[in-house]
Design an enzyme around this catalytic site. Structure first.
Site, PDB file in Angstrom:
ATOM      1  N   THR A   1      77.585 -64.024  84.239  1.00 48.72           N
ATOM      2  CA  THR A   1      78.964 -63.640  83.913  1.00 48.72           C
ATOM      3  C   THR A   1      79.512 -64.588  82.860  1.00 48.72           C
ATOM      4  O   THR A   1      79.150 -65.763  82.825  1.00 48.72           O
ATOM      5  CB  THR A   1      79.873 -63.657  85.158  1.00 48.72           C
ATOM      6  OG1 THR A   1      81.227 -63.467  84.743  1.00 48.72           O
ATOM      7  CG2 THR A   1      79.781 -64.970  85.918  1.00 48.72           C
TER       8      THR A   1
ATOM      9  N   GLN B   1      81.047 -59.551  90.920  1.00 49.73           N
ATOM     10  CA  GLN B   1      81.943 -58.663  90.157  1.00 49.73           C
ATOM     11  C   GLN B   1      81.274 -57.306  89.967  1.00 49.73           C
ATOM     12  O   GLN B   1      81.878 -56.407  89.408  1.00 49.73           O
ATOM     13  CB  GLN B   1      82.223 -59.285  88.786  1.00 49.73           C
ATOM     14  CG  GLN B   1      82.886 -60.647  88.858  1.00 49.73           C
ATOM     15  CD  GLN B   1      82.906 -61.328  87.491  1.00 49.73           C
ATOM     16  OE1 GLN B   1      83.719 -61.010  86.636  1.00 49.73           O
ATOM     17  NE2 GLN B   1      82.003 -62.257  87.282  1.00 49.73           N
ATOM     18  N   ASN B   2      80.020 -57.202  90.386  1.00 48.46           N
ATOM     19  CA  ASN B   2      79.273 -55.963  90.174  1.00 48.46           C
ATOM     20  C   ASN B   2      79.653 -54.907  91.204  1.00 48.46           C
ATOM     21  O   ASN B   2      79.953 -55.224  92.354  1.00 48.46           O
ATOM     22  CB  ASN B   2      77.769 -56.240  90.240  1.00 48.46           C
ATOM     23  CG  ASN B   2      77.333 -57.199  89.153  1.00 48.46           C
ATOM     24  OD1 ASN B   2      78.051 -57.384  88.168  1.00 48.46           O
ATOM     25  ND2 ASN B   2      76.175 -57.807  89.326  1.00 48.46           N
ATOM     26  N   ILE B   3      79.551 -53.669  90.779  1.00 46.92           N
ATOM     27  CA  ILE B   3      79.895 -52.566  91.674  1.00 46.92           C
ATOM     28  C   ILE B   3      78.668 -51.721  91.995  1.00 46.92           C
ATOM     29  O   ILE B   3      78.766 -50.693  92.632  1.00 46.92           O
ATOM     30  CB  ILE B   3      80.987 -51.663  91.040  1.00 46.92           C
ATOM     31  CG1 ILE B   3      80.552 -51.172  89.646  1.00 46.92           C
ATOM     32  CG2 ILE B   3      82.319 -52.408  90.954  1.00 46.92           C
ATOM     33  CD1 ILE B   3      81.529 -50.185  89.012  1.00 46.92           C
ATOM     34  N   ASP B   4      77.472 -52.191  91.552  1.00 52.63           N
ATOM     35  CA  ASP B   4      76.256 -51.387  91.724  1.00 52.63           C
ATOM     36  C   ASP B   4      75.677 -51.415  93.130  1.00 52.63           C
ATOM     37  O   ASP B   4      74.842 -50.579  93.486  1.00 52.63           O
ATOM     38  CB  ASP B   4      75.194 -51.809  90.699  1.00 52.63           C
ATOM     39  CG  ASP B   4      74.931 -53.319  90.717  1.00 52.63           C
ATOM     40  OD1 ASP B   4      74.800 -53.887  91.819  1.00 52.63           O
ATOM     41  OD2 ASP B   4      74.864 -53.925  89.632  1.00 52.63           O
TER      42      ASP B   4
ATOM     43  N   ASN C   1      73.585 -68.342  82.345  1.00 49.64           N
ATOM     44  CA  ASN C   1      73.915 -67.130  81.587  1.00 49.64           C
ATOM     45  C   ASN C   1      73.211 -67.184  80.231  1.00 49.64           C
ATOM     46  O   ASN C   1      72.836 -68.257  79.768  1.00 49.64           O
ATOM     47  CB  ASN C   1      75.437 -67.032  81.392  1.00 49.64           C
ATOM     48  CG  ASN C   1      75.881 -65.628  81.045  1.00 49.64           C
ATOM     49  OD1 ASN C   1      75.287 -64.644  81.479  1.00 49.64           O
ATOM     50  ND2 ASN C   1      76.936 -65.513  80.256  1.00 49.64           N
ATOM     51  N   LYS C   2      73.031 -66.028  79.617  1.00 48.24           N
ATOM     52  CA  LYS C   2      72.402 -66.023  78.293  1.00 48.24           C
ATOM     53  C   LYS C   2      73.305 -66.646  77.236  1.00 48.24           C
ATOM     54  O   LYS C   2      72.851 -67.278  76.302  1.00 48.24           O
ATOM     55  CB  LYS C   2      72.069 -64.579  77.882  1.00 48.24           C
ATOM     56  CG  LYS C   2      70.803 -64.036  78.522  1.00 48.24           C
ATOM     57  CD  LYS C   2      70.531 -62.651  77.979  1.00 48.24           C
ATOM     58  CE  LYS C   2      69.259 -62.067  78.549  1.00 48.24           C
ATOM     59  NZ  LYS C   2      69.028 -60.695  78.092  1.00 48.24           N
TER      60      LYS C   2
ATOM     61  N   HIS D   1      85.272 -56.346  93.030  1.00 47.38           N
ATOM     62  CA  HIS D   1      85.829 -55.165  92.362  1.00 47.38           C
ATOM     63  C   HIS D   1      85.464 -53.873  93.071  1.00 47.38           C
ATOM     64  O   HIS D   1      85.451 -52.808  92.453  1.00 47.38           O
ATOM     65  CB  HIS D   1      85.354 -55.114  90.901  1.00 47.38           C
ATOM     66  CG  HIS D   1      85.801 -56.295  90.089  1.00 47.38           C
ATOM     67  ND1 HIS D   1      85.229 -56.665  88.888  1.00 47.38           N
ATOM     68  CD2 HIS D   1      86.788 -57.205  90.317  1.00 47.38           C
ATOM     69  CE1 HIS D   1      85.834 -57.746  88.421  1.00 47.38           C
ATOM     70  NE2 HIS D   1      86.781 -58.090  89.272  1.00 47.38           N
TER      71      HIS D   1
END
Ligand SMILES: [Zn+2]
Length: 420
Positions: free
Chosen positions: A258, A125-128, A287-288, A164
């Site tokens: 996520t 989902q990341n865009i980096d 996940n945290k 994304h």
């Protein structure tokens, strides 16, 4: 669903459960990974939902315009000029962070899975675009819109599917032409201004000088990402690709960083998990913060609560071989063959010729220990041979010098055999 809390010191009970997870990861042959913002936090890219994230920085700049973090990624942000300006400024800052950031341990874990031929696909989902910095193939080109012949080959060459889109390029809002970032575009975007599309401008000029009717379609540039509420331009490709992956018999899904709040992602997880479970595979969530057990208990098998990079480090401690290259593994195996396996002290005594000598010395020890008891007048004659107890075991031959070895000296100390 089994929950394993690794955010604190790991006790033996948690470690046993984690060992199950490690074994599952090690044995899996076709792993699908799904990632979110949590895997890039350690790279210095702020999570826009967190309290100290990029979102808060922008909110400080435009206090009355943004209600919540997700608004920055929602199509509704294009409703008025001020929020468009805010969006463009925000994206330029996010691009700056991405440009200087380095991939994390979790990104390297995904790369390792590919190198070990265990990665079926990574959906992010990341865009980096940090995956690209490790040489992972991302993105789909316009030519991939054709989902017919040749599509499968192009899809299979893809390591990471950017659900994304990506910040890596700018796209025109009208003609959808892609452009690379340059210093002029960055300057304008940082000020909240929208750069004109050069392609649209050329078309406008062409129609103007050829006397054609001017259509007024003149776009501007924005990051080539997909916003919430916006139709995905590659929805058809994604659907075909996901079906292809499901038919490739994945046996493990690892969800990392996520909170599973986006509807499209929820559907993707459920669809993959259903197929994976049907074949006896597992679904792992890292996940945290925990997920809703009411919603996910039948979908997720293991919920691991900790930072994603910490999970990878613990996995490396548990199954180091998984993280070694084939060359390193070959070298390790060769070294193991060359090195004599360690023996226990007992087995060493039984097998080592030197130990046999020590035993022999224990047997003759009476000769040495008896000596102080012998009358001085007997020294030099054959007093020991006259002793009926000692005659059978005494070796009158002189001891070789090597008995000075400390090991042998120790062996002469016990006196039990004498007494027996
Ligand atoms: Zn254009």
């Amino acid at each position: 669903m089994k929950t394993i809390d690794l955010s604190k010191e790991v006790d033996s009970h948690e470690h046993i459960k984690f060992a199950e997870v490690a074994k599952t990861v090690y044995k899996a042959r076709r792993t699908v990974v799904l990632t979110g913002a949590g895997i890039s936090c350690n790279a210095g890219i702020p999570d826009f939902r967190s309290s100290d994230g990029l979102y808060n920085m922008v909110k400080t700049k435009f206090p009355t315009k943004v209600v919540k973090g997700q608004d920055l990624f929602d199509i509704s942000i294009f409703r008025d000029e001020m929020t468009v300006s805010l969006f463009l400024s925000f994206m330029e800052q996010l691009y700056s962070f991405s440009e200087t950031a380095s991939p994390t341990e979790t990104h390297r874990f995904i790369r390792m899975l590919k190198d070990k031929k265990k990665l079926l696909r990574c959906y992010t989902q990341n865009i980096d675009g940090l995956e690209q910095k490790l040489g992972l193939k991302t993105g789909l080109s316009v030519s991939d819109v054709d989902t017919g012949r040749g599509f499968v080959k192009r899809w299979q060459a893809l390591d990471v599917v950017q659900l994304h889109g990506s910040l890596g390029h700018l796209a025109c809002t009208s003609c959808f032409c892609n452009f690379d970032w340059n210093s002029e575009y960055r300057r304008q975007l940082a000020q909240g201004l929208s750069p004109d599309c050069h392609n649209c401008y050329l078309k406008y000029q062409e129609r103007l000088y050829s006397g054609k009717r001017l259509t007024g379609n003149y776009g501007f540039l924005r990051p080539n990402i997909v916003l919430y509420g916006e139709n995905h331009p590659q929805a058809e490709i994604l659907a075909s690709g996901i079906n292809k992956d499901k038919s490739s018999r994945p046996d493990l899904l690892i969800i990392m960083g996520t909170s599973l709040r986006v509807d499209g992602v929820k559907k993707l997880v459920r669809a993959l998990a259903s197929d994976i479970h049907a074949r006896g595979g597992k679904v792992l969530f890292v996940n945290k913060t925990p997920v809703s057990h009411a919603m996910w208990s039948s979908v997720i098998d293991y919920e691991v609560l900790c930072d994603c990079d910490r999970f990878v480090e613990l996995l490396r401690d548990e199954i180091p071989d998984l993280f070694l290259t084939q060359e390193q593994l070959d070298s390790k195996r060769l070294n193991q063959k060359l090195i004599t396996p360690p023996r226990t002290p007992e087995s060493k005594l039984k097998q080592d010729p030197a130990s046999v000598a020590v035993k022999a010395e224990v047997a003759v020890k009476p000769e040495i220990t008896v000596k102080p008891e012998v009358d001085d007048s007997q020294v030099g004659a054959t007093p020991i041979k006259q002793d009926p107890h000692h005659t059978p075991t005494v070796a009158p031959k002189p001891r070789p010098r090597k008995r000075a070895n400390p090991c042998k000296q120790k062996a002469t100390k016990p006196t039990k055999k004498i007494r027996s």
